[in-house]
Design a protein around this motif. Structure first.
Motif, PDB file in Angstrom:
ATOM      1  N   LEU A 229       0.821  -1.209   0.000  1.00 25.06           N
ATOM      2  CA  LEU A 229       0.000   0.000   0.000  1.00 25.06           C
ATOM      3  C   LEU A 229       0.855   1.260   0.000  1.00 25.06           C
ATOM      4  CD1 LEU A 229      -2.468  -1.270   2.734  1.00 25.06           C
ATOM      5  CD2 LEU A 229      -3.038  -0.977   0.318  1.00 25.06           C
ATOM      6  N   TYR A 230       2.048   1.185  -0.582  1.00 29.57           N
ATOM      7  CA  TYR A 230       2.927   2.354  -0.607  1.00 29.57           C
ATOM      8  C   TYR A 230       2.229   3.533  -1.293  1.00 29.57           C
ATOM      9  CZ  TYR A 230       6.743  -0.855   0.588  1.00 29.57           C
ATOM     10  OH  TYR A 230       7.554  -1.789   1.200  1.00 29.57           O
ATOM     11  N   ASP A 231       2.284   4.689  -0.631  1.00 20.87           N
ATOM     12  CA  ASP A 231       1.749   5.932  -1.183  1.00 20.87           C
ATOM     13  C   ASP A 231       0.266   5.870  -1.522  1.00 20.87           C
ATOM     14  OD1 ASP A 231       4.029   7.609  -1.026  1.00 20.87           O
ATOM     15  OD2 ASP A 231       4.902   6.571  -2.736  1.00 20.87           O
ATOM     16  N   CYS A 232      -0.482   5.078  -0.782  1.00 27.52           N
ATOM     17  CA  CYS A 232      -1.942   5.139  -0.842  1.00 27.52           C
ATOM     18  C   CYS A 232      -2.362   6.099   0.278  1.00 27.52           C
ATOM     19  CB  CYS A 232      -2.562   3.757  -0.634  1.00 27.52           C
ATOM     20  SG  CYS A 232      -2.247   2.629  -1.997  1.00 27.52           S
ATOM     21  N   GLN A 233      -2.510   7.329  -0.063  1.00 36.04           N
ATOM     22  CA  GLN A 233      -2.578   8.375   0.957  1.00 36.04           C
ATOM     23  C   GLN A 233      -3.877   8.380   1.753  1.00 36.04           C
ATOM     24  OE1 GLN A 233      -1.449  12.083  -0.867  1.00 36.04           O
ATOM     25  NE2 GLN A 233       0.474  11.241  -1.676  1.00 36.04           N
ATOM     26  N   GLN A 234      -4.878   7.629   1.278  1.00 32.94           N
ATOM     27  CA  GLN A 234      -6.128   7.581   2.035  1.00 32.94           C
ATOM     28  C   GLN A 234      -6.223   6.344   2.929  1.00 32.94           C
ATOM     29  OE1 GLN A 234      -9.787   9.166   0.190  1.00 32.94           O
ATOM     30  NE2 GLN A 234      -8.711   9.012  -1.781  1.00 32.94           N
ATOM     31  N   ILE A 235      -5.167   5.549   2.937  1.00 30.22           N
ATOM     32  CA  ILE A 235      -5.100   4.409   3.846  1.00 30.22           C
ATOM     33  C   ILE A 235      -4.545   4.883   5.186  1.00 30.22           C
ATOM     34  CG2 ILE A 235      -3.985   2.179   4.284  1.00 30.22           C
ATOM     35  CD1 ILE A 235      -6.074   1.971   2.153  1.00 30.22           C
ATOM     36  N   THR A 236      -5.148   4.445   6.276  1.00 33.81           N
ATOM     37  CA  THR A 236      -4.718   4.881   7.609  1.00 33.81           C
ATOM     38  C   THR A 236      -4.175   3.709   8.418  1.00 33.81           C
ATOM     39  OG1 THR A 236      -6.840   4.470   8.698  1.00 33.81           O
ATOM     40  CG2 THR A 236      -6.563   6.590   7.561  1.00 33.81           C
ATOM     41  N   ARG A 237      -3.468   4.050   9.464  1.00 33.44           N
ATOM     42  CA  ARG A 237      -2.971   3.023  10.379  1.00 33.44           C
ATOM     43  C   ARG A 237      -4.137   2.248  11.005  1.00 33.44           C
ATOM     44  NH1 ARG A 237       2.455   3.790  12.019  1.00 33.44           N
ATOM     45  NH2 ARG A 237       3.358   5.726  11.237  1.00 33.44           N
ATOM     46  N   ALA A 238      -5.189   2.956  11.314  1.00 33.73           N
ATOM     47  CA  ALA A 238      -6.344   2.313  11.942  1.00 33.73           C
ATOM     48  C   ALA A 238      -6.943   1.260  11.012  1.00 33.73           C
ATOM     49  CB  ALA A 238      -7.395   3.370  12.305  1.00 33.73           C
ATOM     50  N   GLY A 239      -7.035   1.589   9.717  1.00 32.03           N
ATOM     51  CA  GLY A 239      -7.575   0.637   8.754  1.00 32.03           C
ATOM     52  C   GLY A 239      -6.710  -0.610   8.648  1.00 32.03           C
ATOM     53  N   ILE A 240      -5.396  -0.401   8.670  1.00 31.88           N
ATOM     54  CA  ILE A 240      -4.470  -1.530   8.603  1.00 31.88           C
ATOM     55  C   ILE A 240      -4.605  -2.413   9.840  1.00 31.88           C
ATOM     56  CG2 ILE A 240      -2.012  -2.121   8.707  1.00 31.88           C
ATOM     57  CD1 ILE A 240      -1.491   0.130   6.742  1.00 31.88           C
TER      58      ILE A 240
ATOM     59  N   ASN B 224      -1.838 -13.113  10.121  1.00 32.54           N
ATOM     60  CA  ASN B 224      -0.578 -13.561   9.519  1.00 32.54           C
ATOM     61  C   ASN B 224      -0.196 -12.782   8.262  1.00 32.54           C
ATOM     62  OD1 ASN B 224      -0.232 -15.663  11.433  1.00 32.54           O
ATOM     63  ND2 ASN B 224      -1.678 -16.943  10.294  1.00 32.54           N
ATOM     64  N   ILE B 225      -0.997 -11.818   7.893  1.00 32.49           N
ATOM     65  CA  ILE B 225      -0.734 -11.076   6.677  1.00 32.49           C
ATOM     66  C   ILE B 225       0.446 -10.119   6.848  1.00 32.49           C
ATOM     67  CG2 ILE B 225      -2.261  -9.137   7.178  1.00 32.49           C
ATOM     68  CD1 ILE B 225      -3.088  -9.150   4.233  1.00 32.49           C
ATOM     69  N   LYS B 226       1.211  -9.906   5.778  1.00 31.63           N
ATOM     70  CA  LYS B 226       2.311  -8.949   5.770  1.00 31.63           C
ATOM     71  C   LYS B 226       1.848  -7.721   4.993  1.00 31.63           C
ATOM     72  CE  LYS B 226       7.246  -8.616   4.651  1.00 31.63           C
ATOM     73  NZ  LYS B 226       8.410  -9.346   4.049  1.00 31.63           N
ATOM     74  N   ILE B 227       1.849  -6.573   5.666  1.00 36.84           N
ATOM     75  CA  ILE B 227       1.362  -5.330   5.054  1.00 36.84           C
ATOM     76  C   ILE B 227       2.516  -4.345   4.964  1.00 36.84           C
ATOM     77  CG2 ILE B 227      -0.309  -3.457   5.215  1.00 36.84           C
ATOM     78  CD1 ILE B 227      -2.044  -5.266   6.939  1.00 36.84           C
TER      79      ILE B 227
ATOM     80  N   CYS C 250       8.195   3.866   6.823  1.00 36.68           N
ATOM     81  CA  CYS C 250       7.724   2.597   6.269  1.00 36.68           C
ATOM     82  C   CYS C 250       7.328   1.683   7.415  1.00 36.68           C
ATOM     83  CB  CYS C 250       8.822   1.949   5.431  1.00 36.68           C
ATOM     84  SG  CYS C 250       8.404   0.319   4.823  1.00 36.68           S
ATOM     85  N   ILE C 251       6.170   1.047   7.298  1.00 39.05           N
ATOM     86  CA  ILE C 251       5.793   0.068   8.293  1.00 39.05           C
ATOM     87  C   ILE C 251       5.620  -1.278   7.620  1.00 39.05           C
ATOM     88  CG2 ILE C 251       4.667   1.787   9.745  1.00 39.05           C
ATOM     89  CD1 ILE C 251       2.009   0.553   8.857  1.00 39.05           C
ATOM     90  N   ILE C 252       6.040  -2.310   8.292  1.00 41.78           N
ATOM     91  CA  ILE C 252       5.818  -3.680   7.844  1.00 41.78           C
ATOM     92  C   ILE C 252       5.150  -4.403   8.997  1.00 41.78           C
ATOM     93  CG2 ILE C 252       6.862  -5.808   7.021  1.00 41.78           C
ATOM     94  CD1 ILE C 252       9.170  -4.177   5.970  1.00 41.78           C
ATOM     95  N   LEU C 253       3.895  -4.725   8.827  1.00 38.96           N
ATOM     96  CA  LEU C 253       3.126  -5.333   9.905  1.00 38.96           C
ATOM     97  C   LEU C 253       2.851  -6.792   9.599  1.00 38.96           C
ATOM     98  CD1 LEU C 253       0.533  -2.508  10.519  1.00 38.96           C
ATOM     99  CD2 LEU C 253       2.571  -2.987  11.859  1.00 38.96           C
TER     100      LEU C 253
END
Length: 420
Positions: free
Chosen positions: A370-381, A390-393, A417-420
């Protein structure tokens, strides 16, 4: 050098044939170590039957021509597979000796062996008639003469990689396919034109995999010929072939129903119309790279969700017209619940957290970008992670308040950059 204890219990209890069988499971390094244990083990470890498959990639900086010559003399007719990938010090003389000694070779990887020339392929064509897989990628001195030699001496050839061999022309391809009509996989990255594709389409009905990445001069005409002549095609990479249009997608849909992998990144002339025809006819599609196919919209995703139940990986990066509605259809599609594993949505500015909600039902999803998807938020992730732990985001987030512009121009600012 050797132990005097050649009468060790293991040597007494186990017959030579069984010891050889055990040694056959060891890698190159372990075999060399075993060869130093005792005289008996030296004989066993260096027996040619244990050296049927050799990969020297991990030792590439240390491999000189004499090493290859010694291996060929030791292995002789036992050797079936050899990888010298990246061994840049190995040249024609060593490979001539190799070809003479190892006439049963079936798989040979010379990727990046930049010192070899047509002389090597001449030797292979003369002595190695059982050769099936050959990788010559980045062997920049290779010319049409090499393909002619392979055509005449290696009729069983099934897989050939001549990517970045830019001295090869349509004449070389023509000579190759006339003698090697059983080709199943061909990689021509950066080095071919339409005329060559017409020869392939006419003479290679068994072709399954074709890679034409960054063949900038390829047009619809060449690829349509491939589609009409190669009905068994399952994997096509045409990424960077920016001249192709929907006519190619129509030809694939009409002629290649077994297609599983399609990579058309940076093919900006492709539209929903072409992908609709493709999806309605190619139901076995598993992997699609549509990065920078900038004209596609949610309509393409709707067709894929309906007609492609086996879809596992989909790249939509830089497809800026894709919206949450398209992802909703994908998340409700036949592939969603137990097939879809990877989806890339980098630089899709219309994507919001709603898309992540639509993907919650994709239980097989392993990675999302989701790099540079500016309408994606931490809360949504975080909400998506709750359902798919188990997903890698992978995503970038801008600071809450970006710094002001300087001199009226937009300034780049740091993102994390976050990798969750």
């Amino acid at each position: 050098m050797f132990s005097n204890n050649d009468e060790a219990v293991i040597n007494k209890k186990l017959p030579k044939e069984l010891l050889l069988r055990i040694f056959s499971f060891l890698d190159v390094v372990t075999l060399c170590r075993c060869a130093q244990v005792s005289r008996a083990w030296n004989v066993l470890a260096l027996d040619g039957s244990n050296w049927q498959r050799i990969d020297l990639f991990n030792f590439q900086t240390d491999i000189q021509g004499r090493v290859v010559e010694n291996i060929s003399k030791r292995c002789g007719g036992f050797l079936r597979q050899l990888s010298l990938r990246g061994c840049q010090e190995v040249g024609d003389n060593a490979l001539r000796t190799f070809a003479q000694n190892c006439r049963n070779i079936e798989v040979l990887n010379l990727n990046g062996c930049t010192k070899i020339t047509d002389a090597t392929c001449t030797s292979l064509g003369k002595f190695c008639s059982k050769l099936r897989h050959l990788d010559l990628a980045s062997c920049i001195s290779i010319t049409n003469l090499s393909l002619k030699a392979l055509s005449e001496g290696c009729p069983l050839l099934e897989q050939l990689n001549i990517s970045w061999c830019d001295q090869v022309t349509k004449d070389g391809i023509q000579a190759l396919v006339r003698g090697c009509g059983g080709l199943k996989a061909l990689s021509l990255k950066g080095c071919t034109q339409d005329e060559a594709l017409k020869y392939i389409g006419a003479h290679c009905p068994e072709l399954v995999t074709l890679n034409l990445q960054t063949c900038l001069q390829i047009t619809d005409d060449g690829l349509i010929t491939i589609c009409r002549g190669c009905h068994k095609l399952q994997s096509l990479c045409a990424s960077g072939c920016s001249n192709i249009t929907d006519a190619v997608l129509n030809a694939l849909g009409q002629n290649c129903p077994r297609l599983r992998i399609l990579e058309v990144a940076r093919c900006s002339q492709l539209t929903d119309v072409g992908f609709t025809t493709l999806a309605r006819n190619c139901h076995e599609l598993e992997k699609m790279d549509l990065e920078e196919c900038v004209q596609i919209t949610d309509s393409t995703l709707i067709q894929l969700s309906i007609h492609c139940p086996r879809l596992q990986a989909l790249s939509l990066s830089h497809c800026e017209l894709i919206t949450d509605d398209g992802i909703r259809h994908l998340g409700n599609g036949a592939c969603a619940h137990d097939r879809l594993e990877v989806i890339e949505l980098d630089n899709c500015p219309l994507i919001t957290d709603a898309s992540l909600e639509h993907l919650k039902s994709c239980h097989s999803l392993k990675r999302i970008e989701l790099y540079d998807c500016q309408q994606i938020t931490r809360a949504g992730i975080k909400r998506l992670k709750t359902h798919l732990p188990n997903i890698k985001i992978l995503a970038y987030f801008a600071p809450v308040t970006p710094p002001p512009s300087v001199g009226g121009s937009r300034q780049r600012f740091c993102r994390c950059c976050i990798i969750l």
